[in-house]
Motif scaffolding. Structure first.
Motif, mmCIF file in Angstrom:
data_model
loop_
_atom_site.group_PDB
_atom_site.id
_atom_site.type_symbol
_atom_site.label_atom_id
_atom_site.label_comp_id
_atom_site.label_asym_id
_atom_site.label_seq_id
_atom_site.Cartn_x
_atom_site.Cartn_y
_atom_site.Cartn_z
ATOM 1 N N ARG A 31 31.776 -6.668 -43.534
ATOM 2 C CA ARG A 31 32.143 -7.352 -44.786
ATOM 3 C C ARG A 31 33.657 -7.475 -44.899
ATOM 4 O O ARG A 31 34.183 -8.508 -45.317
ATOM 5 N N GLU A 32 34.363 -6.412 -44.534
ATOM 6 C CA GLU A 32 35.818 -6.433 -44.611
ATOM 7 C C GLU A 32 36.414 -7.456 -43.641
ATOM 8 O O GLU A 32 37.314 -8.215 -43.995
ATOM 9 N N ALA A 35 35.772 -10.937 -44.991
ATOM 10 C CA ALA A 35 36.667 -11.263 -46.107
ATOM 11 C C ALA A 35 38.075 -11.590 -45.611
ATOM 12 O O ALA A 35 38.708 -12.535 -46.094
ATOM 13 N N ALA A 38 37.973 -15.023 -43.932
ATOM 14 C CA ALA A 38 37.884 -16.083 -44.937
ATOM 15 C C ALA A 38 39.221 -16.283 -45.642
ATOM 16 O O ALA A 38 39.634 -17.414 -45.904
ATOM 17 N N GLU A 39 39.912 -15.202 -45.920
ATOM 18 C CA GLU A 39 41.198 -15.280 -46.619
ATOM 19 C C GLU A 39 42.283 -15.925 -45.754
ATOM 20 O O GLU A 39 43.039 -16.765 -46.230
#
Length: 74
Positions: A31-32, A35, A38-39
Motif C-alpha cells: 500500500r505504501e 501510494a 501514485a503521488e
C-alpha cells in the motif's frame, strides 16, 4: 528500501500468528509503495520507465527514487 526488502523476503512455512503479522506487513508495504508511486509517478509513462533504470545504482530510499524519477521527467 528496507521495508520493501523485508516484504519480498521468503516467508516461513506454515500458518502462525507470525505469518499473519508478516502478511499484514507485506500488505502495508505494498500500500505504501502504491501510494508513493501514485503521488510521484501518477500516469507518467516516462517516470515509470525511468525508475527501474535508475534503481541498480540509486543510493537513496525508495521514496527518493520515485520522487527523482517523477521530477526528472515531469
Amino acid at each position: 528500501m528496507a521495508f520493501l526488502s523485508k516484504a519480498l523476503a521468503p516467508a516461513d512455512s506454515g500458518p502462525t500468528a507470525d505469518t499473519d503479522a508478516r502478511t499484514e506487513e507485506i500488505r502495508a508495504a505494498r500500500r505504501e509503495v502504491a501510494a508513493l508511486a501514485a503521488e510521484h509517478l501518477a500516469d507518467n509513462p516516462e517516470g515509470w520507465a525511468l525508475a527501474p533504470r535508475l534503481m541498480p545504482e540509486f543510493e537513496g530510499t525508495l521514496p527518493d527514487l520515485l520522487l527523482a524519477s517523477g521530477a526528472v521527467v515531469g
